[in-house]
Design an enzyme around this catalytic site. Structure first.
Site, short mmCIF file in Angstrom:
data_model
loop_
_atom_site.label_atom_id
_atom_site.label_comp_id
_atom_site.label_asym_id
_atom_site.label_seq_id
_atom_site.Cartn_x
_atom_site.Cartn_y
_atom_site.Cartn_z
N ASP A 214 38.17 24.98 58.45
CA ASP A 214 37.72 26.03 57.54
C ASP A 214 37.66 27.35 58.29
O ASP A 214 37.62 27.39 59.52
CB ASP A 214 36.33 25.71 56.99
N ASP A 216 35.16 30.32 59.00
CA ASP A 216 33.71 30.36 58.97
C ASP A 216 33.21 31.44 58.00
O ASP A 216 33.96 32.34 57.61
CB ASP A 216 33.15 30.60 60.38
#
Length: 273
Positions: A214, A216
């Site tokens: 991902d 952040d």
């Protein structure tokens, strides 16, 4: 299906592996067949799970799921000291530690694989040493073994970067994430410390291989990081990631490593296994 046999006590194992893989979130098994489990007791309790031993590229290899077989250990409750001690007890001297990580750079999106060369500790309250007595200080300027890092530098991997390890189990706020990125740090993770320094105290070669799951929170708008998305992204990339780790195992040198031998001339307050 795995053909893993019932775990046996470590005392029954005549010869052990010299290399281990510690699996992170979503990485709970490693061998397809002909693996056996080993139960290891340590002065620090039992490790996260029975350790399985099988062959990778013709080399006897140990595997330990960091969070347990059913992810029963949160990052701050992982029995790090027991895990590393158990691996050394079996004869392991080199450890590859794949993990999930958030990216602090928009240039590294989900699916990227990074081999960090630096670590920043932002955890709190975790026991990070075996040496509760005596004046023993290990060098840690370069926390990862250069030989293992070189073995993990396979086509498509990103060379270098600093991983900041946070306490968890919560994800970062946007302000924290932006602060980390402003420092020039590359990744954020919850398990890289104290694992790396405990490995160094045990004179184990150690390197992290991080799979980005991902961007952040500080890099994106919207809801921020969600655990369900992190696990889904890891699952999508798990097959190729395991293949990469197997390829790295095949490249790990069998020679001793002076970089990670840090106790020469030092009297330790405990006896290492």
């Amino acid at each position: 299906m795995s053909a893993m046999k019932e775990p046996a006590p470590a005392s029954r194992i005549s010869s052990g592996p010299d290399i281990a893989v510690i699996g992170g979130s979503g990485f709970y098994s490693f061998f397809d067949s002909d693996a056996h489990g080993v139960i290891v007791d340590t002065p620090y309790g039992r490790p996260s799970a029975p350790i399985t031993i099988g062959a990778v590229a013709g080399r006897q290899t140990a595997f330990l799921p960091r969070h347990g077989e059913r992810h029963q250990y949160s990052p701050h409750t992982v029995p790090y000291r027991a895990n590393m001690w158990a691996l050394r007890t079996l004869g392991v001297r080199k450890v590859l530690a794949p993990c999930a990580a958030g990216s602090l750079s928009p240039d590294l999106g989900p699916g990227a694989v990074v081999v960090p060369d630096q670590l920043v500790d932002r955890t709190s309250g975790r026991t990070q040493t075996y040496f509760d007595g005596g004046a023993v200080h290990v060098r840690f300027a370069d926390p990862y073994c250069p030989g293992l890092r070189a073995a993990a530098m396979l086509p498509g991997t990103v060379d270098g970067g600093a991983v900041v390890v946070v306490e968890g189990p919560r994800f970062s706020t946007r302000a924290e994430s932006r602060w980390f990125a402003a420092q020039g740090w590359t990744l954020v993770n919850m398990t890289g410390h104290p694992e790396a320094v405990l490995a160094r105290e045990l004179e184990l070669c150690y390197a992290t291989i991080a799979l980005v799951t991902d961007l952040d929170a500080g890099l994106t708008a919207g809801e921020g990081v969600r655990a369900v998305d992190v696990f889904a992204e890891f699952e999508r990339n798990l097959g190729p990631f395991k293949d990469l780790v197997r390829a790295a195992v095949a490249e790990v040198p069998t020679t001793d490593c002076a970089h990670c031998r840090v106790h020469d001339g030092v009297t330790l307050p405990i006896e290492l296994p």
